[in-house]
Design a protein around this motif. Structure first.
Motif, mmCIF file in Angstrom:
data_model
loop_
_atom_site.group_PDB
_atom_site.id
_atom_site.type_symbol
_atom_site.label_atom_id
_atom_site.label_comp_id
_atom_site.label_asym_id
_atom_site.label_seq_id
_atom_site.Cartn_x
_atom_site.Cartn_y
_atom_site.Cartn_z
ATOM 1 N N TYR A 173 0.812 -1.216 0.000
ATOM 2 C CA TYR A 173 0.000 0.000 0.000
ATOM 3 C C TYR A 173 0.850 1.273 0.000
ATOM 4 O O TYR A 173 0.355 2.352 0.300
ATOM 5 C CB TYR A 173 -0.951 0.014 1.191
ATOM 6 C CG TYR A 173 -0.288 -0.322 2.512
ATOM 7 C CD1 TYR A 173 0.270 0.662 3.316
ATOM 8 C CD2 TYR A 173 -0.209 -1.637 2.940
ATOM 9 C CE1 TYR A 173 0.894 0.352 4.503
ATOM 10 C CE2 TYR A 173 0.406 -1.957 4.130
ATOM 11 C CZ TYR A 173 0.955 -0.963 4.907
ATOM 12 O OH TYR A 173 1.565 -1.282 6.100
ATOM 13 N N GLY A 174 2.119 1.158 -0.319
ATOM 14 C CA GLY A 174 2.932 2.340 -0.543
ATOM 15 C C GLY A 174 3.546 2.981 0.674
ATOM 16 O O GLY A 174 4.166 4.035 0.566
ATOM 17 N N ARG A 175 3.405 2.385 1.848
ATOM 18 C CA ARG A 175 4.002 2.977 3.022
ATOM 19 C C ARG A 175 5.498 2.666 3.060
ATOM 20 O O ARG A 175 5.929 1.575 2.682
ATOM 21 C CB ARG A 175 3.346 2.477 4.311
ATOM 22 C CG ARG A 175 1.874 2.794 4.391
ATOM 23 C CD ARG A 175 1.608 4.280 4.215
ATOM 24 N NE ARG A 175 2.264 5.082 5.239
ATOM 25 C CZ ARG A 175 2.280 6.408 5.248
ATOM 26 N NH1 ARG A 175 1.701 7.085 4.273
ATOM 27 N NH2 ARG A 175 2.878 7.059 6.212
ATOM 28 N N PRO A 176 6.318 3.595 3.531
ATOM 29 C CA PRO A 176 7.771 3.406 3.477
ATOM 30 C C PRO A 176 8.315 2.605 4.656
ATOM 31 O O PRO A 176 7.637 2.370 5.651
ATOM 32 C CB PRO A 176 8.293 4.846 3.532
ATOM 33 C CG PRO A 176 7.272 5.566 4.373
ATOM 34 C CD PRO A 176 5.943 4.946 4.003
ATOM 35 N N VAL A 177 9.560 2.195 4.504
ATOM 36 C CA VAL A 177 10.338 1.595 5.585
ATOM 37 C C VAL A 177 11.312 2.659 6.066
ATOM 38 O O VAL A 177 12.144 3.143 5.294
ATOM 39 C CB VAL A 177 11.093 0.347 5.106
ATOM 40 C CG1 VAL A 177 11.952 -0.209 6.236
ATOM 41 C CG2 VAL A 177 10.131 -0.704 4.602
ATOM 42 N N LEU A 178 11.212 3.035 7.328
ATOM 43 C CA LEU A 178 12.023 4.114 7.870
ATOM 44 C C LEU A 178 12.898 3.610 9.017
ATOM 45 O O LEU A 178 12.399 2.988 9.949
ATOM 46 C CB LEU A 178 11.128 5.246 8.395
ATOM 47 C CG LEU A 178 10.177 5.908 7.387
ATOM 48 C CD1 LEU A 178 9.302 6.928 8.088
ATOM 49 C CD2 LEU A 178 10.966 6.564 6.270
ATOM 50 N N GLY A 179 14.158 3.867 8.957
ATOM 51 C CA GLY A 179 15.034 3.676 10.099
ATOM 52 C C GLY A 179 15.134 2.276 10.648
ATOM 53 O O GLY A 179 15.290 2.097 11.852
ATOM 54 N N VAL A 180 15.042 1.235 9.817
ATOM 55 C CA VAL A 180 15.247 -0.123 10.291
ATOM 56 C C VAL A 180 16.746 -0.385 10.398
ATOM 57 O O VAL A 180 17.501 -0.175 9.445
ATOM 58 C CB VAL A 180 14.589 -1.145 9.354
ATOM 59 C CG1 VAL A 180 14.946 -2.564 9.784
ATOM 60 C CG2 VAL A 180 13.079 -0.962 9.354
ATOM 61 N N ILE A 181 17.182 -0.832 11.589
ATOM 62 C CA ILE A 181 18.598 -1.058 11.854
ATOM 63 C C ILE A 181 18.848 -2.560 11.963
ATOM 64 O O ILE A 181 18.237 -3.238 12.790
ATOM 65 C CB ILE A 181 19.031 -0.370 13.155
ATOM 66 C CG1 ILE A 181 18.773 1.142 13.075
ATOM 67 C CG2 ILE A 181 20.500 -0.640 13.448
ATOM 68 C CD1 ILE A 181 18.952 1.856 14.390
ATOM 69 N N VAL A 182 19.728 -3.078 11.140
ATOM 70 C CA VAL A 182 20.127 -4.484 11.181
ATOM 71 C C VAL A 182 21.615 -4.511 11.495
ATOM 72 O O VAL A 182 22.438 -4.037 10.704
ATOM 73 C CB VAL A 182 19.831 -5.199 9.852
ATOM 74 C CG1 VAL A 182 20.246 -6.655 9.931
ATOM 75 C CG2 VAL A 182 18.345 -5.090 9.512
ATOM 76 N N HIS A 183 21.978 -5.066 12.659
ATOM 77 C CA HIS A 183 23.353 -4.975 13.145
ATOM 78 C C HIS A 183 23.797 -6.321 13.693
ATOM 79 O O HIS A 183 23.053 -6.973 14.438
ATOM 80 C CB HIS A 183 23.420 -3.907 14.241
ATOM 81 C CG HIS A 183 24.804 -3.613 14.724
ATOM 82 N ND1 HIS A 183 25.217 -3.889 16.003
ATOM 83 C CD2 HIS A 183 25.886 -3.073 14.090
ATOM 84 C CE1 HIS A 183 26.484 -3.533 16.148
ATOM 85 N NE2 HIS A 183 26.906 -3.038 15.004
#
Length: 414
Positions: free
Chosen positions: A397-407
């Motif tokens: 539905y077009g919503r973004p992915v913001l600030g996901v941190i994979v560490h």
């Protein structure tokens, strides 16, 4: 209760009122009356509740119902100190133990109901914050679906404030939703958080490597989530637990403010399945023999969230991922003996997720208004499946992915 005055006021039966919670043995029953005498009653306990009474002596002379009082359940055990070796400090487990609600914890007897009873008791069925604890070294079998969570669907309602290819948008046939079952309900919200202290205990279900190798996955047991809810789950803390043999570890339409630490999984289909993820933290997550790790997205409420009668759905207005963190994660893919076995499992899992959640090919059809037409084409072209993926996001539905941190993520066997 029932009174039989024609036989000298003999009491012939006592009907239960409030069943209570937390009984591990039959409580004492006290009888008081200003008329008759001699009545003796015992309580019968099942699943931590007083389910019935047995009249062992009906007494005599009763002209009205005598008062009956039941002793309260035993006080919860004192918190057991748990030494956190990594931090070198002492923390304490919850005061509500699932064992006190009838869990056999033998790895065979179905403990689903006692888990739900303990959580409902600790949280007042979600009305306040609460915590429960498991017993170190024990194994709890979870095998019963107690609720269902609706999967992705578009109700077909056309946007009324936009146009589709230059013409007014028209309604489309609705998608058919699926219903993913869950066993242990998590009634947690930001104002009423739930904490589960595993203390190193293990949860298992009927999902096995043999089941994972089937050519088709369904929405029937053992294809269910161990933890879940029919709504969003916020502020859920899960510590020091092993989840072995589970098709889905936890599933929700929306996850927010989760804190998972030192969670180990073995033989799982999907570790976490969430429609959206906001401010969640997965720390020291170990997944062995996993088909997929943390999967976010795939849901869709309606293509007209602000104009349809079923609109305003949070899934359409929340970002897909926002400030979510994965730190110190180890993912070992499910190791098959042959490439063909692995391919069967991959096809089964990816087909299951696409059928009930992502609906590749249908997004381009439904995202037809002037703002989203190109998005529909791009959305379908991004489909890659979820098999052997440690972290994946799929937006319909077009919503973004913001600030996901994979560490600090270690991936092997994929």
């Amino acid at each position: 209760m029932r009174v039989r005055p024609d036989a000298g006021g003999v009491v012939t039966g006592v009907e239960p009122g409030q069943l209570g919670l937390g009984y591990v043995s039959a409580p004492a029953v006290t009888v008081s009356s200003s008329t008759g005498a001699g009545l003796a009653v015992t309580a019968n306990v099942s699943g931590g509740e007083v389910t019935s009474y047995t009249v062992t002596n009906g007494g005599s002379g009763y002209t009205s119902c005598p008062a009956i009082s039941v002793a309260p359940p035993p006080a919860a055990s004192a918190p057991v100190p748990v030494l956190d070796q990594r931090r070198g400090v002492t923390s304490y487990s919850a005061e509500v133990r699932v064992d006190d609600f009838g869990c056999a914890a033998d790895g065979v007897t179905d403990d689903t109901q006692c888990f739900n009873n303990a959580i409902e008791y600790a949280t007042g069925n979600g009305s306040h914050a609460g915590s429960v604890t498991l017993t170190q070294g024990k194994t709890y079998y979870i095998g019963t679906i107690t609720g269902y969570m609706q999967t992705a669907w578009d109700d077909g309602t056309a946007p009324s404030t936009d146009t589709c290819a230059g013409a007014p948008c028209t309604n489309l046939p609705p998608e058919t939703p699926g219903y993913l079952g869950y066993a242990i309900r998590i009634p947690s919200s930001q104002a009423t958080p739930l904490t589960i202290y595993g203390n190193g205990a293990t949860i298992v279900s009927g999902f096995t490597t043999g089941v994972a190798g089937l050519p088709t996955y369904t929405m029937s047991a053992p294809f269910f989530a161990v933890f879940g809810s029919d709504g969003p789950i916020s502020s859920w803390n899960l510590y020091d637990i092993n989840i072995n043999r589970a098709f889905v570890g936890a599933a929700t339409r929306g996850a927010a403010y989760w804190r998972w630490e030192r969670v180990s999984m073995n033989t799982v289909g999907v570790a976490v399945l969430a429609g959206s993820s906001q401010y969640d933290s997965f720390r020291e997550l170990f997944i062995q023999n996993g088909e997929a790790g943390v999967v976010v997205g795939g849901w869709w409420g309606t293509r007209a969230p602000w104009t349809s009668t079923s609109g305003g759905v949070f899934l359409n207005s929340e970002n897909l991922g926002d400030a979510t963190s994965l730190d110190s994660v180890v993912f070992y893919g499910l190791n098959w003996g042959t490439q063909s076995q692995s391919q069967v499992a991959q096809n089964a899992l990816d087909t299951w997720f696409n059928t009930y959640f992502f609906h590749v090919g249908d997004n381009q059809t439904r995202l037809t208004d002037q703002d989203l037409a190109n998005l529909g084409l791009i959305t379908d072209s991004m489909w890659r499946g979820i098999y052997h993926v440690v972290f994946a996001t799929y937006s319909r539905y077009g919503r973004p992915v913001l600030g996901v941190i994979v560490h600090n993520v270690n991936v092997k066997g994929t």
